[in-house]
Design a protein around this motif. Structure first.
Motif, PDB file in Angstrom:
ATOM      1  N   ILE D  62       0.029   4.308   4.313  1.00  0.00           N
ATOM      2  CA  ILE D  62      -0.630   3.227   5.067  1.00  0.00           C
ATOM      3  C   ILE D  62       0.210   1.953   5.026  1.00  0.00           C
ATOM      4  CG2 ILE D  62      -2.665   1.730   5.118  1.00  0.00           C
ATOM      5  CD1 ILE D  62      -4.320   4.114   4.141  1.00  0.00           C
ATOM      6  N   LEU D  63       0.722   1.640   3.841  1.00  0.00           N
ATOM      7  CA  LEU D  63       1.470   0.377   3.706  1.00  0.00           C
ATOM      8  C   LEU D  63       2.770   0.396   4.524  1.00  0.00           C
ATOM      9  CD1 LEU D  63       1.032  -0.358  -0.126  1.00  0.00           C
ATOM     10  CD2 LEU D  63      -0.326  -1.183   1.800  1.00  0.00           C
ATOM     11  N   GLU D  64       3.339   1.573   4.703  1.00  0.00           N
ATOM     12  CA  GLU D  64       4.583   1.685   5.473  1.00  0.00           C
ATOM     13  C   GLU D  64       4.393   1.419   6.967  1.00  0.00           C
ATOM     14  OE1 GLU D  64       6.117   5.476   2.787  1.00  0.00           O
ATOM     15  OE2 GLU D  64       5.595   5.727   4.917  1.00  0.00           O
ATOM     16  N   ARG D  65       3.171   1.669   7.447  1.00  0.00           N
ATOM     17  CA  ARG D  65       2.995   1.611   8.901  1.00  0.00           C
ATOM     18  C   ARG D  65       3.054   0.186   9.435  1.00  0.00           C
ATOM     19  NH1 ARG D  65      -1.644   5.575  10.962  1.00  0.00           N
ATOM     20  NH2 ARG D  65      -1.499   4.031  12.662  1.00  0.00           N
ATOM     21  N   LYS D  66       3.973  -0.033  10.330  1.00  0.00           N
ATOM     22  CA  LYS D  66       4.165  -1.376  10.914  1.00  0.00           C
ATOM     23  C   LYS D  66       2.957  -1.799  11.745  1.00  0.00           C
ATOM     24  CE  LYS D  66       8.489  -1.959   9.555  1.00  0.00           C
ATOM     25  NZ  LYS D  66       8.436  -2.183   8.096  1.00  0.00           N
ATOM     26  N   THR D  77     -10.645   0.479 -10.177  1.00  0.00           N
ATOM     27  CA  THR D  77     -10.350  -0.889 -10.600  1.00  0.00           C
ATOM     28  C   THR D  77      -8.964  -1.028 -11.201  1.00  0.00           C
ATOM     29  OG1 THR D  77     -12.672  -1.405 -10.961  1.00  0.00           O
ATOM     30  CG2 THR D  77     -11.081  -2.692 -12.216  1.00  0.00           C
ATOM     31  N   ASP D  78      -8.523  -0.040 -11.962  1.00  0.00           N
ATOM     32  CA  ASP D  78      -7.239  -0.180 -12.649  1.00  0.00           C
ATOM     33  C   ASP D  78      -6.054  -0.184 -11.689  1.00  0.00           C
ATOM     34  OD1 ASP D  78      -8.020   2.524 -12.154  1.00  0.00           O
ATOM     35  OD2 ASP D  78      -6.359   3.202 -13.388  1.00  0.00           O
ATOM     36  N   THR D  79      -6.286   0.137 -10.416  1.00  0.00           N
ATOM     37  CA  THR D  79      -5.184   0.120  -9.444  1.00  0.00           C
ATOM     38  C   THR D  79      -5.176  -1.143  -8.584  1.00  0.00           C
ATOM     39  OG1 THR D  79      -6.480   1.165  -7.679  1.00  0.00           O
ATOM     40  CG2 THR D  79      -5.393   2.648  -9.235  1.00  0.00           C
ATOM     41  N   HIS D  80      -6.237  -1.957  -8.674  1.00  0.00           N
ATOM     42  CA  HIS D  80      -6.383  -3.083  -7.736  1.00  0.00           C
ATOM     43  C   HIS D  80      -5.196  -4.036  -7.747  1.00  0.00           C
ATOM     44  CE1 HIS D  80     -11.103  -2.835  -7.422  1.00  0.00           C
ATOM     45  NE2 HIS D  80     -10.493  -1.766  -6.960  1.00  0.00           N
ATOM     46  N   SER D  81      -4.844  -4.518  -8.945  1.00  0.00           N
ATOM     47  CA  SER D  81      -3.815  -5.572  -8.978  1.00  0.00           C
ATOM     48  C   SER D  81      -2.470  -5.021  -8.487  1.00  0.00           C
ATOM     49  CB  SER D  81      -3.696  -6.171 -10.376  1.00  0.00           C
ATOM     50  OG  SER D  81      -3.383  -5.174 -11.328  1.00  0.00           O
ATOM     51  N   GLY D  85      -0.388  -6.244  -5.020  1.00  0.00           N
ATOM     52  CA  GLY D  85       1.037  -6.604  -5.009  1.00  0.00           C
ATOM     53  C   GLY D  85       1.800  -5.806  -3.962  1.00  0.00           C
ATOM     54  N   GLU D  86       1.589  -4.500  -3.958  1.00  0.00           N
ATOM     55  CA  GLU D  86       2.314  -3.653  -3.003  1.00  0.00           C
ATOM     56  C   GLU D  86       1.967  -4.013  -1.556  1.00  0.00           C
ATOM     57  OE1 GLU D  86       2.164   0.287  -5.926  1.00  0.00           O
ATOM     58  OE2 GLU D  86       1.463   0.437  -3.855  1.00  0.00           O
ATOM     59  N   ILE D 107      -3.597 -10.229 -12.937  1.00  0.00           N
ATOM     60  CA  ILE D 107      -4.205 -10.974 -11.813  1.00  0.00           C
ATOM     61  C   ILE D 107      -3.226 -12.016 -11.300  1.00  0.00           C
ATOM     62  CG2 ILE D 107      -6.007 -12.622 -11.175  1.00  0.00           C
ATOM     63  CD1 ILE D 107      -7.890 -11.194 -13.098  1.00  0.00           C
ATOM     64  N   ASP D 108      -2.623 -12.774 -12.241  1.00  0.00           N
ATOM     65  CA  ASP D 108      -1.739 -13.863 -11.819  1.00  0.00           C
ATOM     66  C   ASP D 108      -0.507 -13.320 -11.100  1.00  0.00           C
ATOM     67  OD1 ASP D 108      -3.499 -15.751 -12.745  1.00  0.00           O
ATOM     68  OD2 ASP D 108      -2.577 -15.897 -14.724  1.00  0.00           O
ATOM     69  N   ASP D 109       0.011 -12.204 -11.575  1.00  0.00           N
ATOM     70  CA  ASP D 109       1.136 -11.578 -10.877  1.00  0.00           C
ATOM     71  C   ASP D 109       0.757 -11.211  -9.443  1.00  0.00           C
ATOM     72  OD1 ASP D 109       2.682 -11.774 -13.115  1.00  0.00           O
ATOM     73  OD2 ASP D 109       2.546  -9.639 -13.666  1.00  0.00           O
ATOM     74  N   ALA D 110      -0.414 -10.591  -9.305  1.00  0.00           N
ATOM     75  CA  ALA D 110      -0.840 -10.165  -7.970  1.00  0.00           C
ATOM     76  C   ALA D 110      -1.029 -11.370  -7.050  1.00  0.00           C
ATOM     77  CB  ALA D 110      -2.136  -9.355  -8.067  1.00  0.00           C
ATOM     78  N   LEU D 111      -1.669 -12.415  -7.576  1.00  0.00           N
ATOM     79  CA  LEU D 111      -1.908 -13.592  -6.739  1.00  0.00           C
ATOM     80  C   LEU D 111      -0.588 -14.266  -6.355  1.00  0.00           C
ATOM     81  CD1 LEU D 111      -5.114 -15.231  -8.308  1.00  0.00           C
ATOM     82  CD2 LEU D 111      -4.894 -13.402  -6.606  1.00  0.00           C
ATOM     83  N   ALA D 112       0.368 -14.228  -7.268  1.00  0.00           N
ATOM     84  CA  ALA D 112       1.677 -14.829  -6.962  1.00  0.00           C
ATOM     85  C   ALA D 112       2.342 -14.062  -5.818  1.00  0.00           C
ATOM     86  CB  ALA D 112       2.559 -14.816  -8.214  1.00  0.00           C
ATOM     87  N   LYS D 113       2.231 -12.741  -5.846  1.00  0.00           N
ATOM     88  CA  LYS D 113       2.831 -11.952  -4.759  1.00  0.00           C
ATOM     89  C   LYS D 113       2.131 -12.230  -3.429  1.00  0.00           C
ATOM     90  CE  LYS D 113       4.697  -8.310  -7.654  1.00  0.00           C
ATOM     91  NZ  LYS D 113       4.403  -7.055  -8.382  1.00  0.00           N
ATOM     92  N   VAL D 114       0.824 -12.394  -3.473  1.00  0.00           N
ATOM     93  CA  VAL D 114       0.080 -12.734  -2.254  1.00  0.00           C
ATOM     94  C   VAL D 114       0.567 -14.066  -1.707  1.00  0.00           C
ATOM     95  CG1 VAL D 114      -2.196 -13.466  -1.412  1.00  0.00           C
ATOM     96  CG2 VAL D 114      -1.979 -11.380  -2.805  1.00  0.00           C
TER      97      VAL D 114
END
Lengths: 339, 339, 339, 339
Positions: D62-66, D77-81, D85-86, D107-114
């Motif tokens: 899904i993420l690959e699709r332009k 839940t353990d996959t959310h952050s 990021g991905e 959480i902070d890593d994920a938010l930084a990537k966002v």
């Protein structure tokens, strides 16, 4: 999984579009195949929104199709009885908006054709499917209130229809009270034998000039001696006022108004909540979905439609009796209404 | 018919007059014999209104009279524990307004005198006699909500007392929350072992300058592990906000606010009712009558007073624990409060 | 302070004792001087309980006394109109329980004597003084619901009276609905011009054998065209069902039932509250006190009684019209009722 | 008309299917393009039901699709952050179920990537979109209750989750109370600075053995000095108990429970209604639809997501503070929680 039920919608006005949306997106096991409307743009817009292949101005294009199992008739009232007949002869199961007709002869012709064709016919008295009214019905049926003695229906609209509509509406008793006549039969499980209607023009003199009433109270006498009242107003400033109450030898069941939220605000002047829902499509949204689910279920799985042809006919008789009663200011027996 | 119970009222302020009126006109089998107040005019006015023979400025005139069976102490709080002692020594049964005292040593002295004299003592936690709170109590006791898990008391006054009163009130926890501490014990049938009080000055900075709080939440830990909350405010713009809720393993019982009428008005902006009762004498009128009936009954017919000496003492301990908790911002065990 | 108003009570049955207690203990500025009853023991018991000096079997002993200002007539219905006349001729102000009489001629004679004597007459339609019904009245009067269009009175008793009483009661319309006829006039501020009564015997065939009805619905047509309904049942298993609703161009005001407490219990099967009050003396306790306060106030301070002679007469006319309507199953104009 | 927003759903469990149905059938202007789940059958079943072309076990398809604009993350839940990021790095707008993670660093890593990617992130605190809670929020924001002084959230589940789930849930404060922490911030518009949590094991000892609590009360101290309480139970026999109340200087706004109908039944023992809704998907059905509409709107029309990354992070901090508070039985400042 069984093949889906294939359905066509005839008439793409406000109520037709609502049924089309429910059929297309919210009821499993159904495929909406075609939409017709005498106005081409209406049929096309509805079909485009819902990804329906066929849009037509001629409902006969729908009736001709062998692959269509059932039709939903939402065209103008004056076409209902004729289209029921045509659909029956084409072997389609039929859901038809209320009323079937204002003429009892034409109703009887249509019902005869339905019977000959052996198709199913459900009439669109959607309020029976409101979860609160249904709960009252179930409580009465299960004996929770004992034998019904008194029944009360409050049915007041947020505002009157346009005068142009009033003139062709058949009058308040056939246009508005008709729903309440059906509700009285549905809630009590009893037939009405006599009624007395008192009406007035208290809201808008234009309604009176159009030959209609805007406020009415109908007293119903049921076959078991129980007494009911329906009170109608065309204008309730606080929104849709739709309540019912059945009082019997064992207790009482009441359904109240529907509100958009449960919030109560206490300020320095009052303790208040927001007004009840104001628009019939919001107020009865769930009931429209449930009646169509019930139609689909009875066609697919067999069984009688929950609102059949006789249920469509009797409220028209009651509406005619009410009109006669109000005109002559006397109680009228339903048996007086011949055609 | 038995001879009437002869009663004297000590203190003819607002609450004393209320009790005097109930004793004189609304409770059968009682004769109000005497009224005292340090202000002569107050005693006399009350006596005149109610046709009572004796009005005096010296409560000892009442205690001396052999023909008086019981006294109702409504004088200022600082005199309660002393007068309980004097009345006990004079052999009178005692009804005393809450609190007995702010000093636990003086409370214990007074209770010891009551015990030695073998007289009855009832403490004026009137809210136990409110019909709604009583109903919740009865439901909990009968097991209708199962084992209590969560208890909630909402207790908010219409407006803060005068600052002059705040200064001598003992603080919000001993003046206002004390009723709720009693209610927590009454409703749950359980003792509290620990509490945590969070308070603030959100309404009037003058209350803060007087060293008090005007808003508070107290978390209670009961002996069985159940958890309670009391929330207090000195100012509820919509009137007296007095509600309780007990939630347990088998369900929930809630008592709501009291309103002056049942009327609901639906207009074009909201569906509203009048504000709850705003004045404690109106809100709790019935509870004052019922507590005095209960006192009269236990004196005449035997049996323990429904609100005894220990019931008067424990809420004072809780009030002191709450004050300490709020000062130190930590949970406080009731066992920490020694005197 | 002014001299107290001196009052005599005629008739010491249930309702007479209730009025006597209110006069003796709860209304300032009144002295209850005498009680009469045809049964000596009844008069004596009431007088003893309330410390009243005079107990007599002859109401004329009360009328003769120069020092008595007013009488409260609570004797049996068939004596009301005669005693009003006698009391008026004796110059006493009069409070009389409803109905004045079932005979319009005797009512008119009594009212004529009242007018000649220039005394005040208040009729005991106590429900006007219920705080909730009063609030609805005030809202209508202040214009909060606009022009009344629809009015609804629900009036159902917890259980039917004894058959012996039914036989002498005058029938449901003059015994029970009479209160609702008064309420309709009070709430709307309008006169009724025509009514239609539908009744039945659904509860107890013995009531039918006694010539009466136990269930009824009356449709009222008001002078402004508004329409009202009253629905009555002699047996409501859930208690006294007494509600009113006025719907108008500007909104709606409703008064609901009265409950003994505010408690709601949520269990594993339902969310429930206790039944409404079941006994009319509890349900209307406050209204009885307030009507007597109003009578005392109008005698002492001047002004018209809030429920006058005409207010006593019109509901009797309405009751007779309802009886005729039910017998002939047709709408009846009030102007048809001559005597 | 604009091109539709193309969306992929990651995770086709109960909540993923719910979001997929809303996206496919109830929100105009959206096209559901793909569904993934680690269990192939789950992805395929969902795709088949909704006529979605792509079903995969690998969310990266899904993420690959332009042509896909946005993803809805409903995996465990353990996959959310990690997936946030991905998805951010793939340039997708993101809707992610709560919680983002139990680890603040992740959480902070994920938010930084966002933030770096400049994509939008909405966190699934759906209850903000419940019409009643939203109305309370709006009333507070508009000043209708003045300055908030006391806030109360009642949040009780119909029954505890399986013990296996309890063990991996993060504990009651991070699993259940986290919704209420969000609600406290949402309703008040204020941040919490300190809290005190009192908990117990009153329902099921197995929950205690799993290291968790089943009953809890959390006292919140807001930045402006206001005080809040949250009370939680894992078992409410009468159904979902979800109420809120904000009391302030100008009044109070309360939202009550949601019921399946408005029917009230009066019998000979009680006046009752049916239980509140019992299942969260029914209770919060509308809120799930509204939150997704809001996500779609902010992606299509611009503007900030109504529940952003910080709104996802703060309740996790509060949950950790509550756990620490309950363990140490002391008030804990949110600033104490570092990672």
């Amino acid at each position: 999984m069984a093949a889906p039920l294939r359905v066509g919608v005839i008439g793409a006005g406000r109520i037709g579009v609502l049924h089309a949306r429910n059929l297309a997106g919210r009821i499993p096991g159904v495929r909406l195949e075609a939409v017709s409307d005498v106005v081409a743009a209406s049929a096309e817009k509805c079909a485009a929104e819902l990804g329906v292949a066929t849009a037509t101005t001629d409902h006969r294009r729908i009736l001709e199709r062998k692959d269509i199992d059932a039709v939903v008739i939402c065209s103008s009232t004056d076409t209902h009885s004729r289209m029921i007949g045509e659909a029956a002869e084409a072997g389609k199961h039929i859901f038809c908006e209320k009323p079937i007709d204002f003429d009892l002869g034409r109703i009887d012709d249509a019902l005869a054709k339905v019977e000959r064709a052996g198709v199913k016919l459900q009439v669109g008295f959607n309020r029976r499917f409101d979860p609160s009214f249904r709960r009252v019905h179930d409580l009465v049926r299960s004996g929770s209130v004992g034998t019904p003695h008194l029944l009360r229906i409050t049915s007041r609209d947020p505002s009157p229809p346009p005068i142009a509509y009033v003139k062709v509406s058949g009058g308040i008793f056939l246009d508005m009270t008709i729903h309440d006549f059906d509700m009285a039969r549905y809630l009590s499980g009893l037939e009405v034998v006599e009624l007395y209607a008192a009406g007035g023009v208290l809201i808008d003199p234009e309604i009176g000039k159009a030959g209609d009433l805007d406020t009415a109270v109908v007293t119903l006498r049921f076959e078991n001696g129980a007494i009911g009242t329906i009170d109608n107003s065309r204008k309730s400033v606080f929104g849709y006022d739709q309540r019912v109450e059945v009082f019997g030898s064992g207790g009482m069941a009441e359904a109240g108004n529907a509100f958009p939220n449960t919030v109560i605000v206490s300020g320095d002047r009052s303790v208040a909540r927001d007004l009840p829902l104001n628009f019939f499509l919001e107020r009865y949204m769930e009931s429209y979905l449930r009646e169509m689910e019930a139609f689909v279920a009875c066609v697919r799985d067999g069984g009688e439609p929950p609102v059949g042809g006789r249920d469509g006919r009797v409220p028209v008789v009651m509406g005619k009796a009410a009109r006669l009663s109000a005109e002559q200011n006397r109680p009228v027996k339903l048996s007086e209404i011949k055609a």
